[in-house]
Design an enzyme around this catalytic site. Structure first.
Site, short mmCIF file in Angstrom:
data_model
loop_
_atom_site.label_atom_id
_atom_site.label_comp_id
_atom_site.label_asym_id
_atom_site.label_seq_id
_atom_site.Cartn_x
_atom_site.Cartn_y
_atom_site.Cartn_z
N THR A 107 -15.51 29.37 11.80
CA THR A 107 -16.38 28.45 11.06
C THR A 107 -17.60 29.17 10.50
O THR A 107 -18.07 28.86 9.40
CB THR A 107 -16.82 27.29 11.97
N ASP A 133 -15.31 29.93 24.18
CA ASP A 133 -14.92 31.33 24.41
C ASP A 133 -16.12 32.26 24.60
O ASP A 133 -15.98 33.36 25.13
CB ASP A 133 -14.09 31.85 23.23
#
Length: 389
Positions: A107, A133
């Site tokens: 993104t 993550d």
């Protein structure tokens, strides 16, 4: 002023907290006319499929803080150069003055390209970080990670007690995390005076060798019954290949095979020891019952800071979270040029992984404990887990 908020990639337990902070701050501005939320990701722009938060009541807005996953929905919609130009034109025609993109590495790459594409129309763009993550470059950590890590720590502490109660097998738990081991490492927070915690933790930052793994398990099995192993979904061998071929791959999106299942079968077939596997998967990223208090607070702040930046006429940045020096945890929230974020994924540093590549060091625990906000329980156990001679 007309604002547009877009969510991209996998949701987290606090993405709606950032949305809450962002919307609430924009609502405070008298110049605000519309605060649109794109329903279902960036492709919603083509259809103008929006919710207008400027018209949302206080109760509904406050409820965002207790809603798991993404209230707006999300997507992994791929874009090419022609589509960026098309999006820019569409945003101009819709009268959008600024766009906020909330997501991870993919993104933020979209954010950088869109920022370039809309400059000619004087539309501002701001990045809001999000990922379980914890692999966004430059920043210390991202909203979403600490809550997912707390879920892992809590789950591992409970499984550990279960294994101690009936120590007859090797249990292998697989975490998400793609190409970095931050989530798997958080399992180390479960270990305490009362909780054995994971015996081994394996992360993608080190080459995984099956023979070494089997030796680790076999040697420990000779000393104690009941072994708990935590592995990351993205484990790779010395050739850089995942130890289990991906079952599906498109662009940056990789759906791994069942690493924990593969390794449990490996233990059974090669060592003749009973083994089982667990894969919490999406539970770890959507659970709000185990959210980190720090994560929620910082997610709200990041949303507000993104709004502040746009209101101050800034564009082409992502709001970061940086840890300040000092004994007590404190963070600041700088604006980082978005082109600097478009870098390789952030891996765990060497000092967080032990020399045997099968565990996590105290340096990681010191780094993680304040943001994860997990405190092991004083469980009671009269069962000994040592093998009788």
């Amino acid at each position: 002023m007309n604002y547009l908020i877009v969510h991209g990639g996998g949701p987290t337990a606090v993405i709606n907290a950032s949305l809450y902070g962002l919307v609430k701050r924009l609502k405070e501005e008298k110049s605000t006319e519309h605060i649109y939320g794109a329903i279902g990701g960036i492709e919603a722009i083509y259809f103008k499929n929006y919710v207008d938060f400027a018209k949302v009541n206080k109760f509904e807005l406050e409820s965002l803080l207790y809603t798991p996953a993404s209230a707006l929905g999300s997507s992994r919609y791929p874009l090419d150069d022609e589509e960026y130009a098309r999006l820019a034109k569409e945003l101009k025609e819709q009268g959008i003055d600024a766009v906020f993109l909330n997501g991870g590495n993919g993104t933020m790459n979209t954010c950088a390209k869109l920022s370039d594409a809309v400059k000619a129309y004087n539309i501002k763009v701001m990045g809001v970080p999000k990922t379980i993550d914890n692999d966004i470059a430059i920043i210390d950590h991202s909203p979403g990670y600490a809550s997912a890590a707390k879920f892992v720590a809590n789950t591992i502490s409970e499984i550990s007690v279960d294994i101690k109660s009936l120590p007859i097998h090797v249990c292998i738990v697989e975490t998400m995390g793609r190409n970095s081991g931050w989530l798997a490492a958080s399992a180390s927070l479960a270990k305490s005076e009362f909780i054995d915690g994971p015996d081994f933790i394996y992360t993608p930052e080190r080459d995984f060798d099956e023979d070494t793994f089997l030796n680790d398990v076999s040697n420990l099995w000779n000393k104690k019954k009941g072994i708990l192993v935590v592995v990351s979904e993205g484990l790779v061998n010395k050739n850089g290949d995942t130890i289990v071929p991906p079952i599906y791959k498109t662009g940056r999106s990789v759906y791994y095979g069942d690493v924990s299942s593969y390794l449990s079968e490996l233990v059974i077939k090669n060592l003749g020891i009973k083994a089982r596997n667990e894969k919490p998967g999406l539970l770890g990223r959507c659970s709000i019952s185990t959210r980190s208090r720090v994560d929620v607070e910082e997610a709200i702040i990041v949303g507000r800071k993104a709004a502040d930046a746009i209101i101050a006429n800034k564009s082409g940045y992502m709001v970061g979270i940086m840890r300040e020096d000092g004994e007590n945890y404190k963070a600041n929230f700088p604006l980082i040029p978005i082109e600097e974020i478009n870098a390789p994924e952030r891996k765990m540093p060497d000092e967080f992984i032990n020399e045997s590549a099968n565990g996590i060091t105290e340096d990681f625990i010191k780094w993680a404990k304040d943001i994860v906000d997990f405190h092991p329980y004083d469980y009671v156990s009269y069962n000994k887990n040592e093998r009788s001679l």
